[in-house]
Structure formats: structure tokens, C-alpha cells
Write a protein that holds these residues in place. Structure first.
Motif, PDB file in Angstrom:
ATOM      1  N   UNK A   1      -0.779   4.392   2.914  1.00 55.71           N
ATOM      2  CA  UNK A   1      -0.834   4.942   1.551  1.00 55.71           C
ATOM      3  C   UNK A   1      -0.373   6.396   1.575  1.00 55.71           C
ATOM      4  N   UNK A   2      -0.847   7.134   2.585  1.00 50.47           N
ATOM      5  CA  UNK A   2      -0.522   8.562   2.690  1.00 50.47           C
ATOM      6  C   UNK A   2       0.954   8.806   2.956  1.00 50.47           C
ATOM      7  N   UNK A   3       1.684   7.782   3.435  1.00 52.43           N
ATOM      8  CA  UNK A   3       3.109   7.962   3.706  1.00 52.43           C
ATOM      9  C   UNK A   3       3.893   8.201   2.418  1.00 52.43           C
ATOM     10  N   UNK A   4       3.346   7.745   1.277  1.00 48.54           N
ATOM     11  CA  UNK A   4       3.969   8.022  -0.015  1.00 48.54           C
ATOM     12  C   UNK A   4       5.272   7.305  -0.274  1.00 48.54           C
ATOM     13  N   UNK A   5       5.513   6.205   0.438  1.00 52.59           N
ATOM     14  CA  UNK A   5       6.753   5.446   0.283  1.00 52.59           C
ATOM     15  C   UNK A   5       6.501   4.004   0.704  1.00 52.59           C
ATOM     16  N   UNK A   6       7.028   3.058  -0.062  1.00 51.74           N
ATOM     17  CA  UNK A   6       6.830   1.646   0.278  1.00 51.74           C
ATOM     18  C   UNK A   6       7.495   1.314   1.609  1.00 51.74           C
ATOM     19  N   UNK A   7       8.696   1.866   1.843  1.00 48.39           N
ATOM     20  CA  UNK A   7       9.418   1.608   3.092  1.00 48.39           C
ATOM     21  C   UNK A   7       8.664   2.200   4.285  1.00 48.39           C
TER      22      UNK A   7
ATOM     23  N   UNK B   1       0.830  -1.207   0.000  1.00 49.42           N
ATOM     24  CA  UNK B   1       0.000   0.000   0.000  1.00 49.42           C
ATOM     25  C   UNK B   1       0.864   1.257   0.000  1.00 49.42           C
ATOM     26  N   UNK B   2       2.042   1.175   0.621  1.00 50.00           N
ATOM     27  CA  UNK B   2       2.980   2.289   0.567  1.00 50.00           C
ATOM     28  C   UNK B   2       3.479   2.513  -0.845  1.00 50.00           C
ATOM     29  N   UNK B   3       3.646   1.413  -1.586  1.00 48.74           N
ATOM     30  CA  UNK B   3       4.065   1.488  -2.987  1.00 48.74           C
ATOM     31  C   UNK B   3       2.984   2.171  -3.814  1.00 48.74           C
ATOM     32  N   UNK B   4       1.722   1.871  -3.492  1.00 51.35           N
ATOM     33  CA  UNK B   4       0.600   2.533  -4.163  1.00 51.35           C
ATOM     34  C   UNK B   4       0.646   4.035  -3.890  1.00 51.35           C
ATOM     35  N   UNK B   5       0.916   4.391  -2.627  1.00 54.98           N
ATOM     36  CA  UNK B   5       1.029   5.802  -2.256  1.00 54.98           C
ATOM     37  C   UNK B   5       2.185   6.483  -2.966  1.00 54.98           C
ATOM     38  N   UNK B   6       3.289   5.743  -3.153  1.00 57.12           N
ATOM     39  CA  UNK B   6       4.457   6.297  -3.850  1.00 57.12           C
ATOM     40  C   UNK B   6       4.111   6.595  -5.305  1.00 57.12           C
ATOM     41  N   UNK B   7       3.339   5.682  -5.902  1.00 62.72           N
ATOM     42  CA  UNK B   7       2.914   5.892  -7.286  1.00 62.72           C
ATOM     43  C   UNK B   7       2.065   7.146  -7.433  1.00 62.72           C
ATOM     44  N   UNK B   8       1.192   7.380  -6.464  1.00 63.08           N
ATOM     45  CA  UNK B   8       0.348   8.574  -6.500  1.00 63.08           C
ATOM     46  C   UNK B   8       1.164   9.842  -6.243  1.00 63.08           C
ATOM     47  N   UNK B   9       2.193   9.718  -5.384  1.00 59.54           N
ATOM     48  CA  UNK B   9       3.016  10.894  -5.070  1.00 59.54           C
ATOM     49  C   UNK B   9       3.855  11.330  -6.269  1.00 59.54           C
ATOM     50  N   UNK B  10       4.146  10.379  -7.177  1.00 60.25           N
ATOM     51  CA  UNK B  10       4.902  10.713  -8.393  1.00 60.25           C
ATOM     52  C   UNK B  10       4.143  11.748  -9.217  1.00 60.25           C
ATOM     53  N   UNK B  11       2.812  11.688  -9.150  1.00 64.05           N
ATOM     54  CA  UNK B  11       1.971  12.623  -9.901  1.00 64.05           C
ATOM     55  C   UNK B  11       1.675  13.892  -9.090  1.00 64.05           C
ATOM     56  N   UNK B  12       2.427  14.070  -7.983  1.00 63.03           N
ATOM     57  CA  UNK B  12       2.262  15.261  -7.159  1.00 63.03           C
ATOM     58  C   UNK B  12       1.009  15.262  -6.305  1.00 63.03           C
ATOM     59  N   UNK B  13       0.504  14.062  -5.990  1.00 67.66           N
ATOM     60  CA  UNK B  13      -0.749  13.957  -5.242  1.00 67.66           C
ATOM     61  C   UNK B  13      -0.547  13.618  -3.768  1.00 67.66           C
ATOM     62  N   UNK B  14       0.716  13.521  -3.321  1.00 68.98           N
ATOM     63  CA  UNK B  14       0.965  13.045  -1.965  1.00 68.98           C
ATOM     64  C   UNK B  14       0.301  13.921  -0.902  1.00 68.98           C
TER      65      UNK B  14
END
Length: 234
Positions: free
Chosen positions: A149-155, A59-72
Motif C-alpha cells: 500500500x505504501x508503495x503508492x502504485x499498483x505496479x 493493495x497498490x492501487x489502494x495506495x495509489x488512490x491515497x497518494x492522489x490526495x497527497x498522503x503517500x
């Protein structure tokens, strides 16, 4: 923000006792050897933490994907609002909707496997029971997943879920050893505080997303910090 996972896990662990307590009570632990019993319970918790960590990574990976688009930041605000909104919805209304329906077959398989494992007593059984336990549907786990998810990072997502699991260990262990202590007034009092802490964590995520420049609580966006640094040099 990551430390809020410990608070959410600890305060919500009475809910976990209610959901997962029957599994914990049925653990085929050695009742005659306290040291062996402790080791078996420890392995059970390791299994749960492993499951939470893996889910958090995904789920962190999902958040990271969203943060790439500036949505974090927007995601952090949205999840904070969602956490507060879920707490404010009357339980009866929320209970009408079974959010585990889409994965009902998977949940049924997990429960079936759990039933078989609870009849065994080998060391790996406790690891398996804990691991499967971590995949059972739970409202508090959903809250923690939103946060990961909101953490924006898989780690960081994995770490958030891992610390959430660590937070549940004290009361879950107490339930196995001293189930009578978690009955009556004490349980009700702690249950009433859970929504308060969920709302508080939701507010923290909203503040984090707003980027108000408050150290540790609402740090300024990286782009703003870079711009300020350039202006200072000029």
C-alpha cells in the motif's frame, strides 16, 4: 524499498513454513520421478506468486488512490510505525484478536477447496493449490501488504508482493525436500531474527516518508525537487 520485499520474504519464510508447511508437505508430488517432482513444486510456487501479485496490485492501487490526495509520504510513515508497533506487541495480546474473522467464510471456502485439490495429481492442481495457498491469512503476508500500500502504485505494489513471494521460495522448497533441516535450533535462531528485519523495514518506510533527501533511502519529495530546480534556473 522494493528489494526489502525479498528480505522480508526470505527471513519470514520460516514463519511461512510453519503456517503453510503442512500444505507443502501434503502436496501430491511424484515421489518416484525427481524431475517431475521439481516441475510440480515449481508450478505450486507459480500459483503462490500469481496470488501474491494480484493481491499486491489491488493493495497498490489502494495506495495509489491515497497518494492522489497527497498522503503517500504520511502513509509510508504510518505503515512503518504500524509494522514496528505490531512487532513490539506481545504475541499473547496480538493472538487474542482474530483479524481473519471478517473474512472467515471466505477462508473456510479456500481451505475446503484446498483439501479437495490436495487429493488430485493433475498439473493444474499444483497451480490451484499454490494460488489458493496465497490467499490464506498470514501475519507476514499482512506486513507485506501494508508495504505494498505504501508503495503508492499498483505496479510497484504488485512487484513488492511478487518479490516477497520469491523470497519465500528457497526455504519453502527446502521444507518440501528436507523438512528435517528446518527443525530445532536453526529454526529458532532464524525465527528470532524475523522481528529485527521487520523493524528495520519499518524504519526504512518511515525514512522514505520523511523525505530527508538521502538517495535510495529517503529521497526528497518531488515537489521539493521541482522547487529547487526552478530556483537554480532563476
Amino acid at each position: 524499498m522494493v528489494l526489502s520485499a525479498l528480505i522480508l520474504g526470505f527471513m519470514g519464510s520460516l514463519h511461512c513454513v510453519g503456517m503453510c508447511g503442512p500444505i507443502a508437505f501434503l502436496l501430491p508430488v511424484d515421489r518416484t520421478n525427481p524431475y517431475k517432482k521439481f516441475g510440480q513444486i515449481f508450478i505450486y510456487h507459480i500459483g503462490r506468486l500469481l496470488a501474491y501479485g494480484i493481491i499486491g496490485l489491488l493493495f497498490g492501487l489502494l495506495g495509489k488512490g491515497l497518494s492522489v490526495f497527497g498522503l503517500q509520504q504520511k502513509l509510508s510513515i504510518a505503515i512503518g510505525i504500524l509494522m514496528i508497533f505490531i512487532v513490539l506487541i506481545p504475541y499473547q495480546t496480538f493472538n487474542k484478536y482474530n483479524f481473519s474473522k471478517p473474512i472467515f467464510k471466505l477462508v473456510s471456502k479456500v481451505k475446503s477447496r484446498l483439501g479437495k485439490e490436495l487429493q488430485k495429481k493433475s498439473p493444474d492442481t499444483f497451480l490451484t493449490i499454490g494460488f489458493l495457498n496465497g490467499f490464506l491469512p498470514c501475519g507476514l503476508v499482512y506486513m507485506a501488504l501494508f508495504a505494498s500500500i505504501a508503495m503508492g502504485s499498483s505496479i510497484q505494489g504488485g512487484l513488492y508482493m511478487l518479490l516477497f513471494g520469491v523470497g519465500t521460495i528457497p526455504l519453502m522448497t527446502t521444507a518440501i525436500y528436507f523438512s528435517s533441516l528446518l527443525k530445532g535450533g536453526i529454526k529458532q535462531k532464524i525465527q528470532k531474527t524475523i522481528p529485527v528485519f521487520v523493524v528495520a523495514i519499518g524504519i526504512l518506510f518511515i525514512l522514505r516518508g520523511l523525505g530527508l533527501g538521502i538517495p535510495y533511502i529517503s529521497p526528497a519529495p518531488a515537489t521539493n525537487m521541482v522547487s529547487s530546480s526552478i530556483e537554480c534556473h532563476n
